[in-house]
Write an enzyme that holds these catalytic residues in place. Structure first.
Site, PDB file in Angstrom:
ATOM      1  N   ARG A  97       0.816  -1.238   0.000  1.00 54.37           N
ATOM      2  CA  ARG A  97       0.000   0.000   0.000  1.00 54.37           C
ATOM      3  C   ARG A  97       0.832   1.262   0.000  1.00 54.37           C
ATOM      4  O   ARG A  97       0.379   2.331   0.382  1.00 54.37           O
ATOM      5  CB  ARG A  97      -0.994   0.012   1.153  1.00 54.37           C
ATOM      6  CG  ARG A  97      -1.968  -1.129   1.098  1.00 54.37           C
ATOM      7  CD  ARG A  97      -3.168  -0.930   1.988  1.00 54.37           C
ATOM      8  NE  ARG A  97      -4.099  -2.035   1.803  1.00 54.37           N
ATOM      9  CZ  ARG A  97      -3.990  -3.216   2.392  1.00 54.37           C
ATOM     10  NH1 ARG A  97      -2.990  -3.429   3.223  1.00 54.37           N
ATOM     11  NH2 ARG A  97      -4.844  -4.167   2.146  1.00 54.37           N
ATOM     12  N   LYS A 141       4.005  11.735 -10.731  1.00 59.97           N
ATOM     13  CA  LYS A 141       3.141  10.935 -11.610  1.00 59.97           C
ATOM     14  C   LYS A 141       3.820   9.594 -11.837  1.00 59.97           C
ATOM     15  O   LYS A 141       4.966   9.553 -12.300  1.00 59.97           O
ATOM     16  CB  LYS A 141       2.918  11.639 -12.950  1.00 59.97           C
ATOM     17  CG  LYS A 141       1.875  12.738 -12.889  1.00 59.97           C
ATOM     18  CD  LYS A 141       1.544  13.240 -14.285  1.00 59.97           C
ATOM     19  CE  LYS A 141       0.513  14.356 -14.226  1.00 59.97           C
ATOM     20  NZ  LYS A 141       0.270  14.951 -15.563  1.00 59.97           N
ATOM     21  N   GLU A 164      11.407  18.986 -24.054  1.00 62.14           N
ATOM     22  CA  GLU A 164      10.645  19.315 -22.832  1.00 62.14           C
ATOM     23  C   GLU A 164      11.181  20.598 -22.197  1.00 62.14           C
ATOM     24  O   GLU A 164      10.438  21.330 -21.547  1.00 62.14           O
ATOM     25  CB  GLU A 164      10.712  18.156 -21.822  1.00 62.14           C
ATOM     26  CG  GLU A 164      10.129  16.833 -22.322  1.00 62.14           C
ATOM     27  CD  GLU A 164       8.594  16.751 -22.245  1.00 62.14           C
ATOM     28  OE1 GLU A 164       7.954  17.731 -21.808  1.00 62.14           O
ATOM     29  OE2 GLU A 164       8.050  15.706 -22.650  1.00 62.14           O
ATOM     30  N   LYS A 207       9.007  23.230 -12.854  1.00 60.43           N
ATOM     31  CA  LYS A 207       8.111  22.117 -12.575  1.00 60.43           C
ATOM     32  C   LYS A 207       7.772  22.049 -11.098  1.00 60.43           C
ATOM     33  O   LYS A 207       6.620  21.828 -10.714  1.00 60.43           O
ATOM     34  CB  LYS A 207       8.732  20.799 -13.066  1.00 60.43           C
ATOM     35  CG  LYS A 207       7.799  19.632 -12.831  1.00 60.43           C
ATOM     36  CD  LYS A 207       7.650  18.689 -13.951  1.00 60.43           C
ATOM     37  CE  LYS A 207       6.510  17.729 -13.632  1.00 60.43           C
ATOM     38  NZ  LYS A 207       6.570  16.500 -14.354  1.00 60.43           N
ATOM     39  N   GLU A 258      -3.124  18.046 -10.672  1.00 59.64           N
ATOM     40  CA  GLU A 258      -3.598  18.508 -11.980  1.00 59.64           C
ATOM     41  C   GLU A 258      -5.088  18.847 -11.986  1.00 59.64           C
ATOM     42  O   GLU A 258      -5.851  18.379 -12.834  1.00 59.64           O
ATOM     43  CB  GLU A 258      -3.270  17.471 -13.065  1.00 59.64           C
ATOM     44  CG  GLU A 258      -3.205  18.110 -14.439  1.00 59.64           C
ATOM     45  CD  GLU A 258      -2.626  17.210 -15.513  1.00 59.64           C
ATOM     46  OE1 GLU A 258      -1.522  16.667 -15.308  1.00 59.64           O
ATOM     47  OE2 GLU A 258      -3.280  17.059 -16.544  1.00 59.64           O
ATOM     48  N   ARG A 269      -1.416  22.663 -13.369  1.00 54.62           N
ATOM     49  CA  ARG A 269      -0.435  21.667 -13.799  1.00 54.62           C
ATOM     50  C   ARG A 269      -0.636  21.244 -15.252  1.00 54.62           C
ATOM     51  O   ARG A 269       0.314  20.822 -15.917  1.00 54.62           O
ATOM     52  CB  ARG A 269      -0.471  20.441 -12.863  1.00 54.62           C
ATOM     53  CG  ARG A 269       0.589  19.414 -13.212  1.00 54.62           C
ATOM     54  CD  ARG A 269       0.802  18.377 -12.128  1.00 54.62           C
ATOM     55  NE  ARG A 269       1.790  17.406 -12.532  1.00 54.62           N
ATOM     56  CZ  ARG A 269       2.386  16.549 -11.724  1.00 54.62           C
ATOM     57  NH1 ARG A 269       2.090  16.550 -10.438  1.00 54.62           N
ATOM     58  NH2 ARG A 269       3.276  15.694 -12.180  1.00 54.62           N
ATOM     59  N   ASN A 327       1.301  20.111 -20.093  1.00 54.62           N
ATOM     60  CA  ASN A 327       0.921  19.266 -21.225  1.00 54.62           C
ATOM     61  C   ASN A 327       0.944  20.035 -22.550  1.00 54.62           C
ATOM     62  O   ASN A 327       0.377  19.568 -23.541  1.00 54.62           O
ATOM     63  CB  ASN A 327      -0.471  18.667 -20.991  1.00 54.62           C
ATOM     64  CG  ASN A 327      -0.473  17.740 -19.802  1.00 54.62           C
ATOM     65  OD1 ASN A 327       0.504  17.036 -19.546  1.00 54.62           O
ATOM     66  ND2 ASN A 327      -1.551  17.748 -19.034  1.00 54.62           N
ATOM     67  N   HIS A 364       1.230  18.244 -25.805  1.00 53.93           N
ATOM     68  CA  HIS A 364       0.970  16.831 -25.532  1.00 53.93           C
ATOM     69  C   HIS A 364      -0.353  16.328 -26.107  1.00 53.93           C
ATOM     70  O   HIS A 364      -0.479  15.142 -26.395  1.00 53.93           O
ATOM     71  CB  HIS A 364       1.001  16.559 -24.024  1.00 53.93           C
ATOM     72  CG  HIS A 364       2.395  16.528 -23.451  1.00 53.93           C
ATOM     73  ND1 HIS A 364       3.259  17.595 -23.526  1.00 53.93           N
ATOM     74  CD2 HIS A 364       3.083  15.543 -22.807  1.00 53.93           C
ATOM     75  CE1 HIS A 364       4.407  17.282 -22.942  1.00 53.93           C
ATOM     76  NE2 HIS A 364       4.333  16.031 -22.501  1.00 53.93           N
ATOM     77  N   HIS A 411       0.399  13.181 -28.048  1.00 53.17           N
ATOM     78  CA  HIS A 411      -0.079  11.818 -27.783  1.00 53.17           C
ATOM     79  C   HIS A 411      -0.721  11.222 -29.030  1.00 53.17           C
ATOM     80  O   HIS A 411      -0.597  10.021 -29.291  1.00 53.17           O
ATOM     81  CB  HIS A 411      -1.070  11.821 -26.612  1.00 53.17           C
ATOM     82  CG  HIS A 411      -0.406  12.069 -25.281  1.00 53.17           C
ATOM     83  ND1 HIS A 411      -1.087  12.485 -24.169  1.00 53.17           N
ATOM     84  CD2 HIS A 411       0.881  11.957 -24.902  1.00 53.17           C
ATOM     85  CE1 HIS A 411      -0.246  12.636 -23.157  1.00 53.17           C
ATOM     86  NE2 HIS A 411       0.956  12.314 -23.578  1.00 53.17           N
ATOM     87  N   HIS A 456       8.954  10.109 -27.229  1.00 52.40           N
ATOM     88  CA  HIS A 456       7.957  11.001 -26.629  1.00 52.40           C
ATOM     89  C   HIS A 456       8.302  12.475 -26.885  1.00 52.40           C
ATOM     90  O   HIS A 456       7.454  13.260 -27.315  1.00 52.40           O
ATOM     91  CB  HIS A 456       7.856  10.711 -25.125  1.00 52.40           C
ATOM     92  CG  HIS A 456       6.946  11.652 -24.400  1.00 52.40           C
ATOM     93  ND1 HIS A 456       5.587  11.686 -24.612  1.00 52.40           N
ATOM     94  CD2 HIS A 456       7.210  12.633 -23.490  1.00 52.40           C
ATOM     95  CE1 HIS A 456       5.049  12.628 -23.856  1.00 52.40           C
ATOM     96  NE2 HIS A 456       6.016  13.225 -23.159  1.00 52.40           N
TER      97      HIS A 456
HETATM   98  N1  GLY Z   1       4.692  15.585 -17.435  1.00 51.48           N
HETATM   99  C1  GLY Z   1       3.613  16.414 -17.024  1.00 51.48           C
HETATM  100  C2  GLY Z   1       3.361  16.394 -15.555  1.00 51.48           C
HETATM  101  O1  GLY Z   1       4.132  15.833 -14.813  1.00 51.48           O
HETATM  102  O2  GLY Z   1       2.359  16.906 -15.121  1.00 51.48           O
END
Ligand code: GLY
Length: 364
Positions: free
Chosen positions: A121, A143, A185, A227, A237, A241, A245, A248, A252, A265
């Protein structure tokens, strides 16, 4: 050695950036009270380069490391790898107080982080990113997760690391294509939040592509600062946040349309940023000079700004699967000037198609 803090209350953590930082990793682990078994999760590219050294280092610190080596590649970012890792953790004797060290690029960080998030957990983990993409983006912010055959990153969890240790010397072994893709990035961070960083990227392509570590320190540190401040404000997010993206939503779609083999990517993000700029021009947010300026910067890093054989309908279809589609409407992050972006959910399919046509034809 630079330290940046990600301020998240009791889940706050430091990002250490420097050269030959592995003694810092030893320090971090001992200050965090690491004892006994520890897992080093890495992949088949990184293990032969740094696996033994990190294993030895942790052994010398009195820990019992177990090296868990995933096959390299995005296709290994899948749920059965989590089950395998949990088995490795059990065999190594990891308990609730144990620590996982994620040593590698974005895939390793995401998979190791998710395994740490669900094992017993949730146990602690440290990110030791070895690629630019991981150093400037994926290792910071918590993430973690894996892909599902139907969608990328759809199974996952927010699980913050307890520290990020960035060693710039790892970049010496990074293949050129990965270096360029990672720098996409950084360009993104400039466009969304820092005009001076964008100018630095415009002026520094030669030194950065030559892997001048002194020149790389600034954009990596600045990206981590940007960041960290965005994540501190909006960890899950709910709003801000999402600006990370940028490029993106299209990106994507390009990755999926290219069956995850055509583009790395970061390459898809570069192409996606160009499509986003074309869209922003299409709806009157920016002028041609902005599109051209961003395009020139992307091209200076040998990143793609056109995809002549692109099947527009396949990309459009793939974009619909993007999990960031809210209530059936895609969310686009669009620039309305340098270092200023907005979120739009009212873009029509015709406008999206027009931007994709521009990229296919190499316009803009
Ligand atoms: N790579 C985008 C984020 O971490 O929110």
């Amino acid at each position: 050695m630079t330290q940046i803090d990600v301020s998240l209350g009791e889940r706050s953590y430091p990002i250490h950036i420097g050269l030959d930082t592995m003694p810092v990793l030893q320090d971090v682990l001992s200050r965090l009270g690491a004892r006994g078994a520890v897992a080093i999760v890495t992949d088949s590219n990184v293990a032969p380069l740094y696996g033994a050294a990190v294993d030895q280092l942790l052994g010398e610190a009195g820990l019992w490391p177990r090296l868990c080596v995933l096959q390299a590649g995005e296709e290994n970012k899948r749920l059965d790898r989590i089950e395998w890792l949990c088995g490795e953790f059990l065999k190594a004797g990891l308990d609730r107080s144990s620590i996982v060290v994620a040593l590698g690029g974005g895939v390793v960080g995401d998979v190791a982080g998710f395994a740490a998030a669900v094992y017993m957990r949730g146990i602690r983990f440290v990110q030791v990113p070895t690629t630019i993409v991981a150093q400037v983006d994926s290792s910071v912010g918590g993430k973690t997760g894996v892909n599902h055959p139907l969608a990328k990153n759809i199974i996952g969890s927010f699980h913050q690391p307890i520290a990020v240790v960035i060693d710039l010397t790892f970049l010496r072994s990074l293949p050129d294509r990965e270096l360029r893709a990672g720098l996409a990035e950084v360009i993104k961070h400039g466009v969304i939040a820092d005009a001076a960083l964008f100018e630095y990227m415009e002026a520094s392509a030669e030194r950065l592509l030559a892997k001048d570590l002194a020149a790389l320190e600034h954009p990596i540190r600045r990206s981590c600062e940007i960041k960290a401040s965005i994540v501190a404000e909006d960890e899950r997010e709910q709003g801000l946040r999402a600006i990370l993206n940028y490029g993106h939503t299209f990106g994507h779609g390009f990755e999926a349309a290219g069956k995850y083999a055509r583009f790395l990517h970061g390459e898809a993000v570069a192409l996606g940023m160009h499509a986003a700029a074309a869209l922003a021009q299409e709806i009157g947010l920016v002028d041609e000079a902005f599109v051209q300026r961003q395009r020139d910067c992307i091209e200076a890093y040998g990143l793609p700004v056109a995809w002549p054989e692109m099947p527009v309908d396949v990309v459009l279809e793939a974009m619909q699967h993007d999990k960031k589609a809210v209530g059936g409407a895609l969310k686009f992050i669009l620039a309305d000037g340098m270092a200023h972006v907005i979120q739009r959910k009212d873009i029509t399919e015709a406008q999206t198609r027009a931007a994709l046509e521009a990229v296919r034809e190499g316009r803009g």
